[in-house]
Design an enzyme around this catalytic site. Structure first.
Site, mmCIF file in Angstrom:
data_model
loop_
_atom_site.group_PDB
_atom_site.id
_atom_site.type_symbol
_atom_site.label_atom_id
_atom_site.label_comp_id
_atom_site.label_asym_id
_atom_site.label_seq_id
_atom_site.Cartn_x
_atom_site.Cartn_y
_atom_site.Cartn_z
ATOM 1 N N TYR A 100 0.800 -1.219 0.000
ATOM 2 C CA TYR A 100 0.000 0.000 0.000
ATOM 3 C C TYR A 100 0.835 1.271 0.000
ATOM 4 C CZ TYR A 100 -4.231 -2.678 0.623
ATOM 5 O OH TYR A 100 -5.262 -3.521 0.432
ATOM 6 N N GLU B 89 5.133 -27.440 16.747
ATOM 7 C CA GLU B 89 4.367 -27.027 15.556
ATOM 8 C C GLU B 89 3.034 -26.390 15.900
ATOM 9 O OE1 GLU B 89 3.654 -30.203 12.755
ATOM 10 O OE2 GLU B 89 2.075 -29.090 11.728
ATOM 11 N N ASP C 37 3.868 -32.722 13.926
ATOM 12 C CA ASP C 37 2.966 -33.838 13.671
ATOM 13 C C ASP C 37 3.725 -34.947 12.972
ATOM 14 O OD1 ASP C 37 0.716 -32.804 14.808
ATOM 15 O OD2 ASP C 37 -0.101 -31.975 12.920
#
Ligand SMILES: Nc1ncnc2c1ncn2[C@@H]1O[C@H](COP(=O)(O)OP(=O)(O)OP(=O)(O)O)[C@@H](O)[C@H]1O
Ligand SMILES: [Mg+2]
Lengths: 508, 364
Positions: free
Chosen positions: B106, B199, B251
């Site tokens: 922007y 995680e 995981d």
């Protein structure tokens, strides 16, 4: 069982009963057809003297006829050759009387058009027509006429002879008719515009019933060479024509008969042909049996060594004039025109002229706008069935960088002693291979020219854009880098911009 | 490692960044002033030029270089954008302000510099990183996504208004966000002797609740999925400056495995940058073999998971260590995956009481 009765009707009666054939289908078509027939007569009359035509048309309101139709007075005035007084009554009061049955390119052909207009006026208003004409000599002749429909004869109601002090030459036709001008108006104005386009040497003026003036001014006094009269070409004859020629001829043998009455048949060709057809050169043509005439016709078409017809009987517009006409009426940014060499179909010579106009005031329609002309007459109906439309649709425009969404108008003009109309309505050209080929080649040529123009312009555009990008970003780079480096003011980029401009010029 | 002061490293680096930005401006200024179209060369980031360096244990860019020249019309706009980005970064750094990638997109509009989309402006920032060899966080430009840290570490802020203030990273029970302020903070002292990167947010919170930081004397870092670069750099600093070993828990699936790998060996996208990876970090679990050994509840590997495994098998980063080989093979064999939460089948504290100590020991 009912009794069958037989009667004979006159030509006038026939066309009175079948006025649809000549285009007088309904009140709005009738207005259009009447004006068109008279304007075309006027243009013919001026062109045959190679005088730039001045045609003045006025349609004025006379009164109500019915809920939808009105009565108008139509006046068409020209500066053409005029008509000899003794021919005036027949020329305007006898159907199938005319001066244009000859083999040369003219607008009129049948000896019908002007009379159909007058006849239509007469049957809808029961009033006489007034014809005023002078050939530019001492006198002006004025006839008040009606048509005796049953006998196909003019009825002269009044005749005046005036002194031609001003040496005026031309013809004025004036009569009343019923019609629906406001429904006819869009087509009619389109007709004037397109007529002006292929007659750029003409002044056309139209004053409509509301008093509005439409003026189409000539941009040139140059005119195309008038056509020369020609004889029929062997490839184009039929049995009827052969029989008529045999009846009229004063030639005593076939050799002479062929040489005298046919186009591009000389002594050597005639002998060769007779040998080919197993006919004796000394045979009297009047002695030919019906079977022999039929065979002669077939052989004339079969024989390969006749020279193609020459085009002196044609009067195409020419590239200069076509271009002037297109520029004048369409005001495009770019125009390309092309005239094909004369070609023939079935023994009839023809010339195709094509044009393409791009940009400027040419509107963007999502498809090409097609203007069709035959013998300098605009064709306004049945566009989809016209051979030109088919050629345009089949053509690979992409190859020429031309897209249907571009503002493009296409012009196709075909001139011939016998325009290959598909129907008696004379509104669209038949799809004959010879004609199609000429139109296609003509369009390819103008397409190549517009491609050239478009790619040049694209180059210029690209160059402008390129410069735009440099002039947008170089100053920014200069400014940002100066700020970053903590300098007071940005470095001078003029030198860089100059080299960008130079580079662009080298490319071009 | 009772008390340690690393003050200086952050401030020094800021100075370097500022001067390299100015030098870039100067070089362009002088080229234009000399009547030349300015140009910039930088290492090519095309895939052919990205190589894995087994020594550095990360991806690096090869010798291939590209030239951005303002003479080339196609380079002109990106060139201007790059110079603008440098100026913008310079202003941020000298005013000691931070901004996000979104801000960059922007802010450009105020300078009548337009970016087609966020992607285009992100690419320009990456170019600037490549040209200067600093990462965008060094120019005070941060990504949107944020992760967190918790544990016994005292830091000292360098951001305006907080200069000299210190903070103990156990002071907030949700952890402290690894944002611009923390990234630019100096490390003051720590009692921790290891870093555990996790995680998922759920497990991070569980570890704090279960006092893992105290029980294991560890700093806990939440990667929140794929670790942002600021976080990767932060982990590296913990490892390098504080000499703390790093253990990564993810995981038990190809994606988790790769989260650990990026922390260890970096990403191809950041091959132009250094010091974002932690080569000595360890992937401690959940391994495919853990799934088998701990009999965890599982889901089947789907087609995309399998495809990912095949890709990873060919990845040079995975070629190094037999551990990765074994795990990829095991995943492929069992065709199952398990989340970290799967340990809950043995009770909520099982993961902390049993699994964690075992794995920390195993991967030490
Ligand atoms: N304005 C005019 N000036 C001079 N002669 C005219 C004019 N209008 C008509 N004529 C003569 O009158 C004849 C008949 O005109 P008319 O329109 O009826 O038939 P045409 O023009 O010969 O054929 P077509 O039926 O195709 O129009 C023309 O052949 C021409 O000789
Ligand atoms: Mg006529």
């Amino acid at each position: 069982m009912a009794q069958t009765t037989f009667e004979e009707i006159s030509a006038a009666d026939f066309f009175y009963r079948n006025r649809d054939i000549a285009g007088f289908t309904n009140p709005s078509r009738a207005i259009f057809a009447a004006i068109r027939e008279l304007v075309e007569n006027s243009l013919d009359a001026a062109e045959s003297l190679k005088i730039p035509p001045d045609v003045y048309v006025r349609l004025s309101y006379e009164g109500e006829a019915s809920a939808e139709t009105q009565i108008y007075k139509l006046r068409v005035e020209d500066n053409g050759m005029g008509i000899q007084p003794r021919h005036i009554p027949s020329a305007f009061g006898q159907i199938l009387f005319g001066s244009k049955y000859k083999l040369k390119q003219q607008r009129g052909t049948f000896g019908l058009g002007g009379k159909m207009a007058i006849l239509y006026g007469q049957i809808t208003t029961h009033q006489a027509a007034t014809i005023t004409s002078s050939t530019g000599l001492a006198k002006i002749y004025m006839y008040k006429l009606m048509i005796d429909i049953q006998r196909n004869r003019p009825i002269i109601l009044d005749r005046k002879v005036l002194i031609n002090r001003e040496q005026w030459r031309g013809t004025v036709v004036e009569f009343s008719l019923e019609g629906d001008y406001f429904r006819a108006m869009p087509r009619l104005l389109e007709y004037f515009k397109q007529t002006a386009m292929v007659n750029p040497y003409a002044n056309l003026t139209f004053v409509d019933p509301k008093g509005r003036l439409y003026k189409f001014t000539r941009v040139t006094k140059e005119m195309p060479e008038p056509p020369k009269e020609t004889k029929p070409h062997p490839y184009g004859v039929d049995v009827e024509l052969l029989q008529r020629l045999i009846q009229l001829t004063s030639c005593k043998n076939l050799l002479e008969f062929l040489r005298v009455h046919f186009h591009r048949v000389g002594d050597i060709t005639a002998r060769k042909f007779l040998e080919f057809s197993n006919l004796s050169p000394s045979k009297n043509p009047k002695r030919l049996s019906h079977e022999e005439i039929v065979r002669l016709m077939h052989n004339l078409k079969k024989f390969k060594d006749f020279l193609p017809p020459d085009a002196s009987c044609l009067s195409p517009l020419g590239e200069e004039l076509l271009k002037a006409g297109i520029v004048k009426e369409l005001r495009p940014e770019f125009v390309a025109v092309h005239q094909r060499k004369p070609a023939t179909y079935a023994g009839h010579p023809f010339v195709v002229e094509t044009g393409i106009a791009y940009g400027g005031e040419v509107p963007r329609r999502g498809s090409f706008i097609l203007y069709r002309f035959a013998n300098r007459i605009p064709l306004l109906y049945d566009e989809a069935s016209d051979v030109s439309m088919r050629v345009i649709t089949a053509m690979n425009w992409r190859r020429y960088k031309v897209m249907p969404d571009m503002p493009i108008s296409i012009v196709v003009h075909i001139c011939s002693t016998k325009v290959p109309y598909k129907t008696v309505g004379k509104e669209f050209i038949a799809d004959r291979p010879e004609v199609r080929k000429e139109i296609a080649n003509g369009l390819r040529e103008v397409a190549r020219q517009i491609q050239h123009f478009l790619s040049r312009r694209e180059h210029v555009d690209r160059e402008r854009k390129r410069l735009g990008v440099f002039s947008k970003y170089l100053p920014k780079i200069a400014q940002f880098s100066a700020q970053l480096a903590g300098k007071e003011k940005p470095p001078d980029i003029e030198k860089l911009l100059k080299s960008v401009r130079q580079f662009g010029e080298e490319e071009a | 490692m009772e008390k340690k002061k690393h003050k200086g490293s952050v401030v020094e680096r800021k100075k370097e960044v500022l001067s390299s930005l100015e030098n870039l401006g100067l070089s362009i200024y002088e080229q234009i002033d000399g009547g030349q179209f300015p140009s910039i060369t930088m290492p090519s980031r095309s895939t052919e030029n990205i190589n894995y360096d087994p020594q550095l244990r990360q991806f690096i860019l090869g010798d291939r270089r590209v030239k951005r020249s303002a003479r080339n019309i196609r380079h002109l706009k990106p060139f201007a954008q790059l110079v603008w980005a440098a100026l913008f970064s310079n202003e941020l750094s000298s005013q000691r302000k931070t901004s996000t990638l979104r801000d960059v997109y922007y802010s450009a509009q105020a300078y009548e510099m337009t970016f087609k989309d966020q992607q285009e402006s992100n690419n320009i920032i990456t170019d600037l990183e490549t040209v200067l060899g600093f990462s965008r966080e060094d120019f005070n430009i941060f990504p949107e996504e944020r992760s967190a840290v918790f544990g016994d570490l005292t830091i000292e802020y360098t951001v305006p208004g907080y200069e000299g203030k210190t903070m103990d990273l156990t002071s907030h029970p949700d952890g402290v966000m690894i944002g611009p302020a923390l990234t630019s903070a100096e490390f003051v002292k720590t009692k921790a002797d290891k870093v555990i990167a996790i995680e998922k947010g759920g497990l991070f919170t569980r570890f704090i609740e279960e006092n893992v930081h105290r029980k294991f004397n560890a700093l806990l870092v939440l990667t929140a999925g794929q670790a942002p670069r600021a976080t990767r750099h932060f982990i590296r600093r913990l490892n390098e400056e504080l000499k703390l070993p790093v253990y990564v828990f993810t995981d038990g699936d190809p994606w988790g495995m790769h989260i650990a790998m990026v922390i260890i060996s970096g990403s191809a996208n950041a091959a132009h940058l250094r010091e974002l990876n932690t080569p000595d970090a360890k992937w401690s679990g959940v391994w495919a073999t853990d799934i088998v050994n701990y009999k965890l509840p599982t889901d089947p590997l789907d087609e995309i998971d399998m495809k990912r495994l095949l890709e990873l098998q060919k990845d040079p980063r995975y070629k190094e260590d037999p551990l990765w080989h074994r795990e990829i093979k095991t995943f492929m064999k069992i065709k199952r995956k398990a989340e970290q939460e799967a340990f809950s089948r043995y009770g909520l504290t099982y993961i902390v009481d049993e699994y964690l100590p075992a794995k920390l020991e195993e991967t030490r």
